[in-house]
Design a protein around this motif. Structure first.
Motif, PDB file in Angstrom:
ATOM      1  N   VAL A  35       3.730   3.179   7.771  1.00 16.91           N
ATOM      2  CA  VAL A  35       4.396   3.996   8.576  1.00 16.91           C
ATOM      3  C   VAL A  35       6.109   3.642   8.690  1.00 16.91           C
ATOM      4  O   VAL A  35       6.682   4.377   9.180  1.00 16.91           O
ATOM      5  N   LYS A  36       6.347   2.380   8.375  1.00 17.88           N
ATOM      6  CA  LYS A  36       7.540   2.078   8.309  1.00 17.88           C
ATOM      7  C   LYS A  36       8.456   2.358   7.250  1.00 17.88           C
ATOM      8  O   LYS A  36       9.668   2.804   7.280  1.00 17.88           O
ATOM      9  N   LYS A  37       7.833   2.511   5.949  1.00 20.47           N
ATOM     10  CA  LYS A  37       8.352   2.870   4.750  1.00 20.47           C
ATOM     11  C   LYS A  37       7.940   4.373   4.335  1.00 20.47           C
ATOM     12  O   LYS A  37       8.557   4.850   3.357  1.00 20.47           O
ATOM     13  N   GLY A  38       7.056   4.991   4.919  1.00 18.38           N
ATOM     14  CA  GLY A  38       6.588   6.223   4.540  1.00 18.38           C
ATOM     15  C   GLY A  38       5.765   6.438   3.349  1.00 18.38           C
ATOM     16  O   GLY A  38       6.128   7.280   2.377  1.00 18.38           O
ATOM     17  N   ARG A  39       5.261   5.389   2.875  1.00 14.90           N
ATOM     18  CA  ARG A  39       4.627   5.529   1.287  1.00 14.90           C
ATOM     19  C   ARG A  39       3.095   5.114   1.514  1.00 14.90           C
ATOM     20  O   ARG A  39       2.587   4.256   2.512  1.00 14.90           O
ATOM     21  N   CYS A  40       2.139   5.573   0.551  1.00 13.80           N
ATOM     22  CA  CYS A  40       0.828   5.272   0.523  1.00 13.80           C
ATOM     23  C   CYS A  40       0.656   3.815  -0.161  1.00 13.80           C
ATOM     24  O   CYS A  40       1.177   3.632  -1.297  1.00 13.80           O
ATOM     25  N   VAL A  41      -0.295   3.118   0.172  1.00 12.83           N
ATOM     26  CA  VAL A  41      -0.602   1.990  -0.343  1.00 12.83           C
ATOM     27  C   VAL A  41      -2.432   1.704  -0.477  1.00 12.83           C
ATOM     28  O   VAL A  41      -2.982   2.558   0.283  1.00 12.83           O
ATOM     29  N   ALA A  42      -3.028   1.043  -0.942  1.00 12.99           N
ATOM     30  CA  ALA A  42      -4.346   0.675  -0.970  1.00 12.99           C
ATOM     31  C   ALA A  42      -4.498  -0.546  -0.183  1.00 12.99           C
ATOM     32  O   ALA A  42      -3.659  -1.721  -0.361  1.00 12.99           O
ATOM     33  N   LEU A  43      -5.167  -0.602   0.976  1.00 13.83           N
ATOM     34  CA  LEU A  43      -5.445  -1.507   1.897  1.00 13.83           C
ATOM     35  C   LEU A  43      -6.823  -2.248   1.567  1.00 13.83           C
ATOM     36  O   LEU A  43      -7.852  -1.348   2.121  1.00 13.83           O
ATOM     37  N   LYS A  44      -6.880  -3.381   1.007  1.00 13.62           N
ATOM     38  CA  LYS A  44      -8.264  -3.697   0.827  1.00 13.62           C
ATOM     39  C   LYS A  44      -8.616  -4.978   1.703  1.00 13.62           C
ATOM     40  O   LYS A  44      -7.815  -5.973   1.750  1.00 13.62           O
ATOM     41  N   ILE A  45      -9.427  -4.728   2.541  1.00 15.01           N
ATOM     42  CA  ILE A  45      -9.729  -5.647   3.840  1.00 15.01           C
ATOM     43  C   ILE A  45     -11.344  -6.201   3.287  1.00 15.01           C
ATOM     44  O   ILE A  45     -12.311  -5.792   3.054  1.00 15.01           O
ATOM     45  N   LEU A  46     -10.967  -7.701   3.040  1.00 18.09           N
ATOM     46  CA  LEU A  46     -12.243  -8.439   2.598  1.00 18.09           C
ATOM     47  C   LEU A  46     -13.016  -8.568   3.665  1.00 18.09           C
ATOM     48  O   LEU A  46     -12.819  -8.760   4.969  1.00 18.09           O
ATOM     49  N   ARG A  47     -14.431  -8.841   3.357  1.00 13.00           N
ATOM     50  CA  ARG A  47     -15.380  -9.436   4.302  1.00 13.00           C
ATOM     51  C   ARG A  47     -14.998 -10.959   5.044  1.00 13.00           C
ATOM     52  O   ARG A  47     -14.298 -11.441   4.088  1.00 13.00           O
TER      53      ARG A  47
END
Length: 420
Positions: free
Chosen positions: A87-99
Motif C-alpha cells: 500500500v505504500k509503493k502501490g505495487r503487487c507482491v507475492a506474500l509467502k507466510i510460512l507455518r
C-alpha cells in the motif's frame, strides 16, 4: 529486513548462508479440531490451523503494516502464498507466510541468492519479517509476483507459439545455470515451481486483478457442529487462483523459478529430497546422493513439457517403479552397475529364464522413445528442428548423473542459439 539474533550457526545450517533466526518459543499442546468440508479444490487442510500451523489470513488484511491481501496464489505443506499489494509503493507482491513450525531453509537460501545473483529468472526476495499469530510466530517472505505455473498452462491447455516456448525454455535454463553457478541446487524443480510472469501484473489495481484473473472464491469455515471457526483459524477459506480465464496474450516468456524449500549447496547435501517422483532423478532410487544432476534431469522433463504440453514421465501412483519403467521406455536401458543397488530389495532385478530384466536390456526395442514422442506431439517441427531438439534432450536425460550436460552448456545449445 530480517534481523538474525544468533552468532552461532547450527550444525545443519547452510555454510554459505546467513545465520538463521532464533528458535521459536515452544507451542502449547496441539488442539484437536474438526472442521466441515468446504468443497473448494485448491485450499489448505483446515486442520493445519493449529499450534505450529498456518497463520490465519483474511482477504483485505494488512500484514506487516503495509501488505494488503487481495487474492490467493497457492498453498503448500509449509506455506500459503498470497497476492498482496504494497500500500505504500502501490505495487503487487507475492506474500509467502510460512507455518510456525516451518524450517528456515528457504528464507536462508533466498537471502543468499539475493547477494550472489542478479538474474530475474529466480524469485527475488524483497523483504522478510515475522508476525505473531494464535498458532505461533510466522516468517513472511515478500517476493516478486509471478503468474501461472507450467502445470497451470498444461492443465488448461494453453499451448503457446513455438518462439514463445523456445524463449521460455531458454529462460528456464539460464535461471538454473545462474542458480548452479551460485552454488545452489534447487532440489524440487517441477512444473509447479516454474512460473510464467504476467505483463504488468505488479502495477495492476485490485479491480484489474479481479477483471483479468477472476475474483476470489471463498467458503465459510465451520466446525463440525456448524458453529463458526475459532480465532486460531480464518472465518473463510480462499481457493487459489487457477488462471483458467487468463488471456495468454498477457503472458511473458520470462519465467520465475520459485519454492526453495528443498534447496541445498554442494557442501551441505541432504540425505534425500521430497521431489515428486515424475521429476525425480532416477539415480536417487539406486543409492546416489542428491546433486546438481537432479536439477538437470528435472530440466529435461520441463523442457519436454514446455514444448509438448505433456509430462515426460507421468506416474499414476507416484511410485519409483513407475518412474523407472517410464524412464527406461523413453530413454533406454539403465546402467548395468545399478542392478544391485536398487532401494526396494523386495523387487528382483535378476535375469529370468536367461533373459535380462527389461530395465537393463539394451537390445530390446522401445516404442515410447523421445524421438517418437517429439514426432507425435510436435509434428510442426522441421526435420532439422526435430533432430536438434531430440539431441538436446538426450544430452540432458542421461541416467549416469555425471554425464548429464551441465546447465551452463545447455543454454549454449544449438536449439537455443539457432547455430547448428
Amino acid at each position: 529486513m530480517t534481523t538474525y539474533g544468533a552468532k552461532g550457526s547450527p550444525k545443519n545450517a547452510h555454510p554459505h548462508l546467513p545465520f538463521p533466526p532464533p528458535p521459536f518459543p515452544p507451542l502449547p499442546h496441539p488442539r484437536r479440531t474438526v472442521f466441515q468440508g468446504t468443497g473448494l479444490e485448491r485450499v489448505e487442510d483446515a486442520a493445519t490451523y493449529a499450534p505450529g500451523g498456518h497463520y490465519p489470513v483474511h482477504l483485505g488484511d494488512v500484514v506487516g503494516s503495509k501488505y494488503k491481501v487481495i487474492h490467493k496464489l497457492g498453498n503448500g505443506g509449509f506455506a500459503l502464498v498470497w497476492l498482496a499489494r504494497d500500500v505504500k509503493k502501490g505495487r503487487c507482491v507475492a506474500l509467502k507466510i510460512l507455518r510456525a513450525d516451518a524450517p528456515p531453509r528457504e528464507a536462508l537460501t533466498l537471502e543468499y541468492l539475493k547477494t550472489h545473483t542478479t538474474t530475474n529468472r529466480i524469485a527475488h526476495l524483497q523483504e522478510t519479517f515475522m508476525v505473531q499469530g494464535p498458532n505461533g510466530i510466522h516468517q513472511c517472505l515478500v517476493l516478486d509476483v509471478g503468474g501461472p505455473s507450467l502445470e497451470h498452462l498444461i492443465l488448461y491447455c494453453k499451448r503457446l507459439p513455438l518462439p514463445f516456448r523456445i524463449d521460455a525454455a531458454r529462460n528456464l535454463t539460464e535461471g538454473l545455470a545462474t542458480l548452479h553457478s551460485a552454488g545452489i541446487c534447487h532440489g524440487d524443480l517441477t512444473h509447479s515451481n516454474v512460473l510464467f510472469q504476467i505483463k504488468g501484473l505488479h502495477d495492476w489495481t485490485e479491480d484489474e486483478i479481479y477483471r483479468y484473473l477472476g475474483p476470489p472464491k471463498t467458503k465459510l469455515l465451520l466446525l463440525l457442529d456448524g458453529t463458526p471457526a475459532p480465532a486460531f483459524a480464518p472465518t473463510h477459506l480462499v481457493d487459489a487462483l487457477d488462471y483458467s480465464n487468463l488471456d495468454v496474450a498477457r503472458l511473458s516468456s520470462n519465467i520465475l523459478i520459485v519454492d526453495f524449500g528443498e534447496a541445498f549447496s554442494k557442501d551441505n547435501v541432504p540425505p534425500g529430497l521430497g521431489t515428486p517422483v515424475s521429476f525425480s532423478g532416477p539415480e536417487l532410487a539406486f543409492g546416489y546422493p542428491p546433486s546438481y544432476a537432479v536439477d538437470l534431469w528435472a530440466l529435461g522433463c520441463l523442457i519436454f513439457e514446455i514444448y509438448t504440453s505433456r509430462q515426460l514421465l507421468p506416474t499414476a501412483f507416484g511410485s519409483e517403479e513407475e518412474l523407472i519403467s517410464m524412464a527406461t521406455e523413453t530413454i533406454g536401458a539403465l546402467p548395468e552397475e545399478w542392478r544391485n543397488s536398487y532401494y526396494n530389495k523386495e523387487i528382483s532385478l535378476e535375469p529370468i529364464s536367461g533373459e535380462k530384466h527389461r530395465w537393463f536390456d539394451a537390445q530390446i526395442e522401445r516404442a515410447y522413445t523421445l524421438d517418437s514422442r517429439i514426432s507425435k506431439h510436435m509434428p510442426e517441427l522441421s526435420q532439422d528442428q526435430h533432430a536438434t531438439l531430440v539431441q538436446l534432450l538426450r544430452s540432458i536425460m542421461v541416467f549416469a548423473p555425471s554425464q548429464r550436460l551441465p546447465s551452463a552448456e545447455v543454454r549454449k545449445y544449438a536449439w537455443f542459439t539457432g547455430k547448428s
